[in-house]
Design a protein around this motif. Structure first.
Motif, PDB file in Angstrom:
ATOM      1  N   GLY A 101      29.154 -15.314  52.827  1.00 17.78           N
ATOM      2  CA  GLY A 101      27.998 -15.315  54.211  1.00 17.78           C
ATOM      3  C   GLY A 101      27.865 -13.474  53.738  1.00 17.78           C
ATOM      4  O   GLY A 101      28.192 -13.369  52.965  1.00 17.78           O
ATOM      5  N   PHE A 102      27.289 -13.042  54.869  1.00 14.08           N
ATOM      6  CA  PHE A 102      26.869 -11.481  54.538  1.00 14.08           C
ATOM      7  C   PHE A 102      27.261 -10.822  56.115  1.00 14.08           C
ATOM      8  O   PHE A 102      27.027 -11.449  57.288  1.00 14.08           O
ATOM      9  CB  PHE A 102      25.201 -11.494  54.740  1.00 14.08           C
ATOM     10  N   THR A 103      28.219  -9.925  56.087  1.00 13.68           N
ATOM     11  CA  THR A 103      28.406  -9.048  56.659  1.00 13.68           C
ATOM     12  C   THR A 103      28.213  -7.724  56.843  1.00 13.68           C
ATOM     13  O   THR A 103      28.406  -6.806  55.386  1.00 13.68           O
ATOM     14  CB  THR A 103      30.109  -9.100  56.193  1.00 13.68           C
ATOM     15  N   ALA A 147      32.610 -11.694  46.342  1.00 12.66           N
ATOM     16  CA  ALA A 147      33.733 -11.151  45.912  1.00 12.66           C
ATOM     17  C   ALA A 147      34.952 -12.112  46.522  1.00 12.66           C
ATOM     18  O   ALA A 147      36.008 -10.917  46.005  1.00 12.66           O
ATOM     19  CB  ALA A 147      33.447  -9.907  47.072  1.00 12.66           C
ATOM     20  N   SER A 148      34.880 -13.183  46.090  1.00 12.10           N
ATOM     21  CA  SER A 148      35.993 -13.604  46.917  1.00 12.10           C
ATOM     22  C   SER A 148      37.648 -13.639  45.952  1.00 12.10           C
ATOM     23  O   SER A 148      38.290 -13.651  45.848  1.00 12.10           O
ATOM     24  CB  SER A 148      35.303 -15.518  46.545  1.00 12.10           C
ATOM     25  N   ALA A 149      36.355 -13.528  43.682  1.00 15.38           N
ATOM     26  CA  ALA A 149      37.964 -12.965  42.961  1.00 15.38           C
ATOM     27  C   ALA A 149      38.874 -12.146  43.473  1.00 15.38           C
ATOM     28  O   ALA A 149      39.386 -12.107  43.275  1.00 15.38           O
ATOM     29  CB  ALA A 149      37.371 -13.123  42.351  1.00 15.38           C
ATOM     30  N   ALA A 176      27.209  -4.526  50.071  1.00 12.85           N
ATOM     31  CA  ALA A 176      26.424  -4.819  48.571  1.00 12.85           C
ATOM     32  C   ALA A 176      26.685  -6.316  48.539  1.00 12.85           C
ATOM     33  O   ALA A 176      25.949  -6.947  47.108  1.00 12.85           O
ATOM     34  CB  ALA A 176      26.550  -3.274  47.812  1.00 12.85           C
ATOM     35  N   LEU A 177      27.432  -6.696  47.641  1.00 11.33           N
ATOM     36  CA  LEU A 177      27.845  -7.634  46.968  1.00 11.33           C
ATOM     37  C   LEU A 177      27.510  -8.979  47.993  1.00 11.33           C
ATOM     38  O   LEU A 177      26.987  -9.155  46.901  1.00 11.33           O
ATOM     39  CB  LEU A 177      29.582  -7.620  46.784  1.00 11.33           C
ATOM     40  N   ALA A 234      25.049  -7.558  38.188  1.00  6.13           N
ATOM     41  CA  ALA A 234      26.268  -6.955  38.914  1.00  6.13           C
ATOM     42  C   ALA A 234      26.618  -6.014  38.202  1.00  6.13           C
ATOM     43  O   ALA A 234      27.777  -4.850  39.650  1.00  6.13           O
ATOM     44  CB  ALA A 234      26.369  -8.193  39.481  1.00  6.13           C
ATOM     45  N   ALA A 235      26.999  -5.815  37.178  1.00  9.08           N
ATOM     46  CA  ALA A 235      27.576  -4.487  36.490  1.00  9.08           C
ATOM     47  C   ALA A 235      26.819  -3.213  37.046  1.00  9.08           C
ATOM     48  O   ALA A 235      27.251  -2.531  36.971  1.00  9.08           O
ATOM     49  CB  ALA A 235      27.733  -4.897  34.867  1.00  9.08           C
ATOM     50  N   LYS A 236      25.318  -3.572  36.572  1.00 15.08           N
ATOM     51  CA  LYS A 236      24.438  -2.368  37.406  1.00 15.08           C
ATOM     52  C   LYS A 236      24.488  -1.892  38.699  1.00 15.08           C
ATOM     53  O   LYS A 236      24.891  -0.190  38.890  1.00 15.08           O
ATOM     54  CB  LYS A 236      23.255  -3.190  37.328  1.00 15.08           C
ATOM     55  N   LEU A 237      24.731  -3.381  39.581  1.00 12.03           N
ATOM     56  CA  LEU A 237      25.365  -2.512  40.926  1.00 12.03           C
ATOM     57  C   LEU A 237      26.722  -2.055  41.101  1.00 12.03           C
ATOM     58  O   LEU A 237      26.999  -0.813  41.938  1.00 12.03           O
ATOM     59  CB  LEU A 237      24.754  -4.326  41.537  1.00 12.03           C
TER      60      LEU A 237
END
Length: 150
Positions: A109-111, A99-101, A91-92, A65-68
């Protein structure tokens, strides 16, 4: 076994056999959107200069997650606000990183970024490729680093 193909509206999904590197590069250059996994395909997708999303290999300690995030910060720094927000969220989503936080109203889901951002996203990917082409090669960079830190 993977299904041979599927269609959903204008979306066509085709499963392909393994390709040689030149054939894979040609495929990346030919696509409107590249969804790639792993570091080698990720690098080749950047050189294609087409919109892409990287599915990073998950790590047990969550370091992926940090690398992304580090890559997205560099990659999207020169993008428009709209491209930065939409591609960052996609990407998340694509990586299953919540990304909810940061965005409590974001649905699970995926958008994908909306079709209206295709051209600005494409222009940004081409500008990123041009930026990468201007960077010195790795051997020269390492030599300069060693000279500086002797």
């Amino acid at each position: 076994a993977l299904p041979g193909a599927s269609n959903r509206g204008a979306l066509r999904v085709r499963y392909l056999p393994a390709l040689t590197q030149p054939d894979f590069d040609h495929l990346l250059w030919s696509c409107d959107l590249n969804l790639v996994r792993g570091e080698d395909s990720f690098v080749r997708a950047q050189w294609a200069g087409k919109p892409f999303l990287w599915q990073i290999y998950p790590q047990d300690d969550g370091a992926h997650a940090a690398k992304l995030a580090a890559f997205q910060q560099l990659f999207l720094a020169g993008a428009t606000v709209e491209v930065r927000a939409a591609v960052g969220r996609a990407a998340l989503d694509w990586n299953g990183i919540a990304a909810s936080a940061a965005k409590p109203d974001h649905a699970a889901g995926f958008t994908l970024p909306p079709p209206g951002l295709r051209e600005p996203w494409l222009a940004h990917c081409q500008a990123w490729r041009a930026h990468l082409a201007e960077l010195p090669d790795l051997a020269s960079s390492l030599r300069a680093f060693v000279r500086k830190h002797r």
